[in-house]
Design a protein around this motif. Structure first.
Motif, PDB file in Angstrom:
ATOM      1  N   HIS A  50       0.821  -1.222   0.000  1.00 27.14           N
ATOM      2  CA  HIS A  50       0.000   0.000   0.000  1.00 27.14           C
ATOM      3  C   HIS A  50       0.854   1.271   0.000  1.00 27.14           C
ATOM      4  O   HIS A  50       0.650   2.159  -0.828  1.00 27.14           O
ATOM      5  CB  HIS A  50      -0.934  -0.015   1.222  1.00 27.14           C
ATOM      6  CG  HIS A  50      -1.580   1.299   1.519  1.00 27.14           C
ATOM      7  ND1 HIS A  50      -2.612   1.801   0.750  1.00 27.14           N
ATOM      8  CD2 HIS A  50      -1.344   2.237   2.475  1.00 27.14           C
ATOM      9  CE1 HIS A  50      -2.981   2.978   1.240  1.00 27.14           C
ATOM     10  NE2 HIS A  50      -2.228   3.261   2.282  1.00 27.14           N
ATOM     11  N   HIS A  84       3.424   8.243   5.342  1.00 25.12           N
ATOM     12  CA  HIS A  84       2.084   8.655   5.749  1.00 25.12           C
ATOM     13  C   HIS A  84       1.414   7.679   6.715  1.00 25.12           C
ATOM     14  O   HIS A  84       0.665   8.089   7.587  1.00 25.12           O
ATOM     15  CB  HIS A  84       1.195   8.938   4.529  1.00 25.12           C
ATOM     16  CG  HIS A  84       0.573   7.741   3.903  1.00 25.12           C
ATOM     17  ND1 HIS A  84       1.252   6.919   3.025  1.00 25.12           N
ATOM     18  CD2 HIS A  84      -0.652   7.197   4.038  1.00 25.12           C
ATOM     19  CE1 HIS A  84       0.453   5.956   2.646  1.00 25.12           C
ATOM     20  NE2 HIS A  84      -0.705   6.093   3.244  1.00 25.12           N
ATOM     21  N   ASP A  85       1.674   6.378   6.571  1.00 25.01           N
ATOM     22  CA  ASP A  85       1.042   5.415   7.479  1.00 25.01           C
ATOM     23  C   ASP A  85       2.019   4.896   8.535  1.00 25.01           C
ATOM     24  O   ASP A  85       1.825   3.803   9.084  1.00 25.01           O
ATOM     25  CB  ASP A  85       0.451   4.238   6.679  1.00 25.01           C
ATOM     26  CG  ASP A  85      -0.956   4.541   6.193  1.00 25.01           C
ATOM     27  OD1 ASP A  85      -1.601   5.435   6.777  1.00 25.01           O
ATOM     28  OD2 ASP A  85      -1.411   3.892   5.231  1.00 25.01           O
ATOM     29  N   LYS A 100       0.948   3.158  11.678  1.00 20.92           N
ATOM     30  CA  LYS A 100       0.403   1.787  11.682  1.00 20.92           C
ATOM     31  C   LYS A 100       1.387   0.792  12.277  1.00 20.92           C
ATOM     32  O   LYS A 100       1.035  -0.361  12.511  1.00 20.92           O
ATOM     33  CB  LYS A 100       0.013   1.379  10.259  1.00 20.92           C
ATOM     34  CG  LYS A 100      -1.299   1.982   9.838  1.00 20.92           C
ATOM     35  CD  LYS A 100      -1.813   1.378   8.550  1.00 20.92           C
ATOM     36  CE  LYS A 100      -3.113   2.058   8.147  1.00 20.92           C
ATOM     37  NZ  LYS A 100      -3.431   1.819   6.747  1.00 20.92           N
ATOM     38  N   HIS A 104      -3.128  13.150   6.166  1.00 23.24           N
ATOM     39  CA  HIS A 104      -3.686  12.543   4.952  1.00 23.24           C
ATOM     40  C   HIS A 104      -5.122  12.032   5.094  1.00 23.24           C
ATOM     41  O   HIS A 104      -5.712  11.577   4.117  1.00 23.24           O
ATOM     42  CB  HIS A 104      -2.761  11.442   4.423  1.00 23.24           C
ATOM     43  CG  HIS A 104      -2.733  10.195   5.259  1.00 23.24           C
ATOM     44  ND1 HIS A 104      -1.887  10.045   6.325  1.00 23.24           N
ATOM     45  CD2 HIS A 104      -3.447   9.052   5.180  1.00 23.24           C
ATOM     46  CE1 HIS A 104      -2.074   8.863   6.860  1.00 23.24           C
ATOM     47  NE2 HIS A 104      -3.028   8.235   6.193  1.00 23.24           N
ATOM     48  N   ASP A 134      -4.163   7.754  -1.582  1.00 20.24           N
ATOM     49  CA  ASP A 134      -4.479   6.805  -0.509  1.00 20.24           C
ATOM     50  C   ASP A 134      -5.885   6.212  -0.709  1.00 20.24           C
ATOM     51  O   ASP A 134      -6.076   4.996  -0.608  1.00 20.24           O
ATOM     52  CB  ASP A 134      -4.402   7.565   0.825  1.00 20.24           C
ATOM     53  CG  ASP A 134      -4.412   6.648   2.024  1.00 20.24           C
ATOM     54  OD1 ASP A 134      -3.675   5.650   1.997  1.00 20.24           O
ATOM     55  OD2 ASP A 134      -5.139   6.924   2.989  1.00 20.24           O
TER      56      ASP A 134
HETATM   57 FE   FE2 Z   1      -2.555   4.883   3.733  1.00 19.77          FE
END
Ligand code: FE2
Ligand code: FE2
Length: 556
Positions: free
Chosen positions: A254, A297-298, A301, A463, A492
């Motif tokens: 991703h 951006h992630d 996570k 985002h 995204d």
């Molecule tokens: Fe994402």
């Protein structure tokens, strides 16, 4: 007339101050000529320019240009020491008379490098550049055809082929501040400016070139160091992003895909000649800042538990608890049989047994239907209406026995999870997933990004903001959301729609995804101009051909 300009004192840079100080000192002490002072000043300026140039190819070209400039040399070659320090690689070749400019911004030179060792392992002292690199000595030759001790066969051959006449030569090793020789600067045919007559390199020019070579060596070393550090930072960031992608078999790739799509959109904005993006241009630094923001951006996570990221069934924690339920239902069935058998009248054994079997069949049929219902709603694919919720509650209250204690067949947590109206995530779990942007912000805020990457934290952690202000974590609205963030957000969303990001979710086709994004534009969640660019430039198509299955590509 500008009065301030007229009266304000002249502005001196540090270099100017140094020059003034140096020239005053030298003219007083040694009686330097005006020409010599000019040369010193020029050298000083060249030094500043070299250390300011960030592009290595331009820097290498500048070194040869400048050295040729003040020595009035017709030709110049710059060699760079290979990483294993066994050869000199051609970096720049210039010759004004022959109209030759090779290497640097014009591409790599493919000429074979100069070996520093002969085949027998002895040092290659016959080649003048190799000699300078090995010994660290400067070689100043007035005519290479008469020079002794060096092999100029290659030069003679070159001259024969081109009709050129190589004559005076100055070869200077480039030593950096760590005393390492990192290259060799070779100048050819010093000329009298007006007549172009070839003359030997003067002692004065030799010292100037030596000085330039050492400044150049430091500039090259610094330039490489900066690039190495930048490469290391970017590779490190990608490694972290890959680790996050690897956490989930469903969301794998991703971050990479979002980053690539983000950069494609940015490039299209740069190419825009008309429309809302005509005046917008991301330069190299801005593109880099955007790329790194997308890669990170992630980042948050990294702390989101996998069983929530990938939660595919309502009862899933680290495994699907429906299996435990099944076991409980089995216990119910067996307990029932045992109880019924206890009631069997021994006098009318046959008749009673038949009754038990009948009752058992009816009991298990109802029980299995209930279990099927639970297994079905566990998938999260159906909306839970009031009737379904009522049935769920009545099943949940059914009792089963363990070690003589009676319990509800569904625990409170199981009932809560199975009551989820749509999808498989509870509100608390959705909040944990949403929290990844807060974590992204928290982690990235700790990093001392250099000035040109100062917006990475902001671009990356915003985002999930929406144009209408309904996004999170900051609740930004309209123009408060930077263009860079809008680009990442669009990429995204498109990836989330077209990827199979949850085990129960079927990936959408291209037209389905674009239709949904159209609704999101109408609801003021996605930037309308960006979406139009995405469609008009068919940015989705290149991406689809690269990343989607042929079945998904249902439009062009
Ligand atoms: Fe994402
Ligand atoms: Fe996200």
């Amino acid at each position: 007339m500008d009065k301030d300009k007229e009266t304000s004192p002249p502005h001196f840079t540090d270099n100017d101050h140094m020059y003034i100080l140096l020239s005053n000192l030298l003219s007083e002490v040694k009686g330097f000529t005006e020409k010599q002072l000019d040369q010193i000043r020029r050298l000083n300026q060249i030094g500043s320019a070299l250390s300011a140039e960030r592009n290595l190819n331009r820097l290498l070209e500048m070194i040869v240009d400048e050295a040729r400039g003040f020595t009035n040399a017709d030709g110049g070659t710059l060699y760079i020491m290979s990483d294993d320090e066994k050869e000199l690689q051609f970096a720049i070749i210039q010759n004004k008379s022959l109209n030759v400019r090779m290497g640097g911004t014009g591409g790599t030179i493919t000429w074979p490098p100069v070996k520093l060792q002969n085949l027998d392992g002895s040092p290659n002292h016959a080649n003048v550049s190799a000699y300078a690199a090995i010994t660290g000595r400067v070689i100043n030759i007035s005519d290479v055809y008469n020079a002794e001790g060096f092999n100029f066969e290659g030069t003679r051959k070159f001259d024969a082929e081109t009709g050129y006449r190589s004559k005076s030569m100055l070869v200077v090793p480039m030593r950096n501040h760590e005393n390492d020789i990192i290259g060799v600067l070779q100048l050819l045919n010093a000329q009298i400016e007006v007549t172009s007559e070839v003359i030997p390199f003067s002692f004065e020019n030799q010292s100037m070139t030596e000085s330039l070579a050492s400044q150049a060596a430091v500039a090259i070393t610094n330039n490489r160091l900066i690039h190495d550090l930048e490469d290391l930072l970017e590779s490190f960031i990608k490694t972290i992003a890959m680790a996050i992608d690897e956490k989930s078999p469903y969301t794998g790739g991703h971050v990479r895909r979002v980053s690539e799509l983000t950069m494609t959109i940015a490039e299209k904005i740069n190419e825009s000649k008309k429309g809302p993006y005509a005046g917008i241009h991301f330069d190299e630094d801005k593109l880099k800042e955007l790329r790194i923001s997308a890669w990170l951006h992630d980042m948050g996570k990294i702390t989101t538990p996998e069983f929530i990221i990938d939660k595919g069934k309502k009862l899933e924690t680290i495994y699907d608890r429906v299996e435990t339920l099944k076991a409980r239902f089995e216990v119910l069935k067996r307990d029932y049989v045992i109880e019924e058998l206890k009631k069997v009248d021994t006098q009318k054994k046959g008749k009673s047994r038949k009754k038990v079997v009948n009752n058992y069949e009816k009991f298990t049929k109802d029980l299995e239907a209930d279990f099927e219902f639970l297994a079905d709603i566990n998938t999260g694919t159906k909306f839970m209406d009031e009737e379904m919720l009522g049935r769920l509650k009545s099943i949940a209250a059914r009792q089963w026995n363990l070690d003589g204690t009676s319990y509800n067949i569904l625990s409170d947590d199981e009932l809560y999870n199975l009551s989820i109206s749509q999808g498989t995530l509870t509100n608390e779990e959705k909040e944990i997933i949403r929290n990844h942007v807060n974590v992204t912000h928290k982690i990235l805020s700790q990093l001392p990004f250099p000035k040109k990457l100062k917006n990475v934290t902001y671009y990356a952690s915003a985002h999930h903001e929406k144009i209408d202000g309904a996004g999170y974590p900051f609740g930004l609205k309209g123009n408060q959301i930077p263009l860079q963030t809008r680009i990442i957000a669009l990429a995204d969303i498109f990836d989330a729609l077209t990827a199979k990001d949850r085990p129960y979710k079927k990936e959408k086709t291209l037209s389905e995804a674009i239709k949904i994004m159209g609704y999101m534009v109408k609801e003021n969640h996605i930037d309308v101009d960006l979406f139009e660019l995405f469609i008009k430039e068919r940015i989705y198509l290149d991406y689809a051909r690269r990343e989607l299955t042929p079945n998904q590509i249902d439009m062009v």
